[in-house]
Design an enzyme around this catalytic site. Structure first.
Site, PDB file in Angstrom:
ATOM      1  N   ARG A   1      -5.846 -70.683 104.926  1.00 17.12           N
ATOM      2  CA  ARG A   1      -4.693 -70.246 104.114  1.00 17.12           C
ATOM      3  C   ARG A   1      -5.175 -69.779 102.744  1.00 17.12           C
ATOM      4  NH1 ARG A   1      -2.362 -73.788 101.442  1.00 17.12           N
ATOM      5  NH2 ARG A   1      -2.087 -75.343 103.069  1.00 17.12           N
TER       6      ARG A   1
ATOM      7  N   TYR B   1      12.596 -48.510  97.677  1.00 13.50           N
ATOM      8  CA  TYR B   1      12.712 -49.038  99.055  1.00 13.50           C
ATOM      9  C   TYR B   1      13.834 -50.067  99.086  1.00 13.50           C
ATOM     10  CZ  TYR B   1      11.240 -50.982 103.530  1.00 13.50           C
ATOM     11  OH  TYR B   1      11.195 -51.407 104.840  1.00 13.50           O
TER      12      TYR B   1
ATOM     13  N   ASP C   1       4.894 -48.726  93.639  1.00  6.50           N
ATOM     14  CA  ASP C   1       4.771 -48.801  95.094  1.00  6.50           C
ATOM     15  C   ASP C   1       4.102 -47.493  95.526  1.00  6.50           C
ATOM     16  OD1 ASP C   1       5.148 -48.741  97.847  1.00  6.50           O
ATOM     17  OD2 ASP C   1       7.074 -49.787  97.745  1.00  6.50           O
TER      18      ASP C   1
HETATM   19  C1  LIG Z   1       7.744 -50.085 104.524  1.00 10.95           C
HETATM   20  C2  LIG Z   1       7.769 -50.089 103.051  1.00 10.95           C
HETATM   21  C3  LIG Z   1       7.855 -51.290 102.338  1.00 10.95           C
HETATM   22  C4  LIG Z   1       7.990 -52.629 103.037  1.00 10.95           C
HETATM   23  O1  LIG Z   1       6.816 -53.043 103.634  1.00 10.95           O
HETATM   24  P1  LIG Z   1       6.758 -53.987 104.956  1.00 10.95           P
HETATM   25  O2  LIG Z   1       5.317 -53.952 105.308  1.00 10.95           O
HETATM   26  O3  LIG Z   1       7.672 -53.401 105.973  1.00 10.95           O
HETATM   27  O4  LIG Z   1       7.221 -55.345 104.505  1.00 10.95           O
HETATM   28  C5  LIG Z   1       7.832 -51.230 100.969  1.00 10.95           C
HETATM   29  N1  LIG Z   1       7.766 -50.052 100.304  1.00 10.95           N
HETATM   30  C6  LIG Z   1       7.709 -48.880 100.950  1.00 10.95           C
HETATM   31  C7  LIG Z   1       7.653 -47.617 100.180  1.00 10.95           C
HETATM   32  C8  LIG Z   1       7.707 -48.846 102.356  1.00 10.95           C
HETATM   33  O5  LIG Z   1       7.664 -47.667 102.992  1.00 10.95           O
END
Ligand SMILES: *Cc1c(COP(=O)(O)O)cnc(C)c1O
Length: 375
Positions: free
Chosen positions: A47, A99, A171
């Site tokens: 972990r 998102y 992001d």
């Molecule tokens: C898919 C996505 C997420 C979420 O990620 P997961 O791996 O599905 O938890 C976050 N930000 C963006 C831009 C995404 O395309």
């Protein structure tokens, strides 16, 4: 050395057999050294850390040019760890088309912890300035955004955030470090859903945070990872390391296919609008040109003339584009977004989001041609 070489050669797990490809260390626990106090390579319990995870995190840091990286079991587990590093009473400014589950996390999982947020159009810097309050700690960006494909001027937002003592998260799932390097533009933390382009084959769920520098927040988030254990398995880490070896080979194909498809769709009469940062018609094309280096990624959105019905019909007529959520895999996907987003979604009902794969572009265009003819 260039990143493509480093991703293949650096920080691999070695095996005494001389195996050329890294082994997967499935062990959850590690034996102490002869002194009965220390551990041969510092690994104690899976972990907390594991050789395959350490290998992955080193490669992710190389990829984004960060000081360190922390991996998670999903992109949203990574996002949750960032929100957990805030304190009760803190305020977040988020892009209005972030998102969609990001704000759901703050609304539901943190409902009792006193976090609040304001949504702004990040392409409007005055709106951003006006939204910052004395208790604002975090400015959250996503570029290109999902599914409106808005391009945020990351450098300009960072300047405003810094002037107000806020830290910044970008992001970078969609642009990927192949086309945008947020840390080099001053962003503090890059978030990835590694489920998408970094994984690249629609078969691994994962997330990561990559940090510009090691600081108190980095250490706190490392604890979130190690104590709460939303970690990727050794096999997932191994698969992702394998995906990263072809990342720099895959991305230019996604991007050049997307540009060609966007140019073709822009001429089609049954399509109202095509949103792709590489098209001169894109509202933030100038910013995209400045910020995105060498290409514009593999994602585009189209508005089908006539509303939801023809949009859904187009999905059913396409043969190579699978109607499914997610993105970033080698196979092309298309998705009617509003029907999967939350009930307060502002996405138009004729919008289809396309994740352009690495198939032959002539086959992809031919598929749209046959589908649009029947529409
Ligand atoms: C898919 C996505 C997420 C979420 O990620 P997961 O791996 O599905 O938890 C976050 N930000 C963006 C831009 C995404 O395309």
């Amino acid at each position: 050395m260039k990143i493509s070489t480093r991703l293949i050669h650096e920080h691999n797990v070695k095996h005494e057999s001389g195996a050329v490809i890294a082994p997967i260390i499935m062990a959850t626990t590690f034996e102490r050294k002869e002194d009965q106090l220390t551990f041969p390579q510092g690994y104690v319990y899976s972990r907390s850390d594991n050789p395959n995870r350490a290998s992955l995190e080193n490669k992710l840091a190389i990829l984004e040019g960060g000081a360190t990286a922390i991996s998670f079991a999903s992109g949203l587990a990574a996002a949750t760890a960032v929100f957990q590093s805030l304190k009760s009473g803190d305020h977040i400014v988020m892009a209005d088309d972030t998102y969609f589950t990001m704000r759901t996390i703050v609304n539901t999982l943190y409902a009792g912890f006193g976090l609040s947020y304001t949504l702004v159009d990040m392409t409007n810097l005055e709106e951003l300035k006006n939204a910052i309050q004395p208790n604002t700690k975090l400015v959250w960006m996503e570029s290109p955004s999902n599914p409106a494909i808005k391009i945020t001027d990351l450098e300009a937002v960072v300047q405003i955030a810094k002037a107000h003592h806020c830290f910044t998260v970008a992001d970078n799932t969609w642009a990927t470090p192949f086309y945008t390097k947020p840390l080099a533009l001053g962003v503090d933390i890059v978030l990835h859903s590694t489920t998408k382009y970094l994984g690249g084959h629609s078969d691994i769920l994962g997330g990561a945070l990559i940090f510009k520098e090691q600081n108190e927040r980095t250490e706190f988030i490392k604890k979130v990872q190690q104590y709460s254990g939303a970690v990727p398995s050794p096999f997932d880490c191994w698969l992702l390391c394998r995906s990263l070896t072809t990342f720099t080979a895959r991305m230019p194909i996604h991007s050049s296919n997307a540009l060609k498809l966007a140019k073709y769709l822009e001429k089609e009469k049954k399509i109202d609008k095509v949103l792709y940062p590489g098209l001169p018609s894109h509202p933030q094309h100038t910013i995209a040109k400045k910020q995105m280096k060498g290409g514009y990624g593999g994602m585009l959105s189209i508005w089908v003339k006539g509303g939801q019905e023809p949009a859904l019909k187009l999905c059913s007529l396409l043969k190579l584009f699978t109607h499914a959520t997610s993105l970033g895999g080698v196979e092309s996907l298309i998705e009617h977004r509003v029907s999967i987003e939350s009930s307060d979604s502002k996405t138009p009902d004729n919008l289809l989001r396309i994740s352009v794969g690495i198939e032959d572009i002539n086959d992809l265009i031919a598929d749209f041609k046959q589908a649009l003819k029947l529409l």
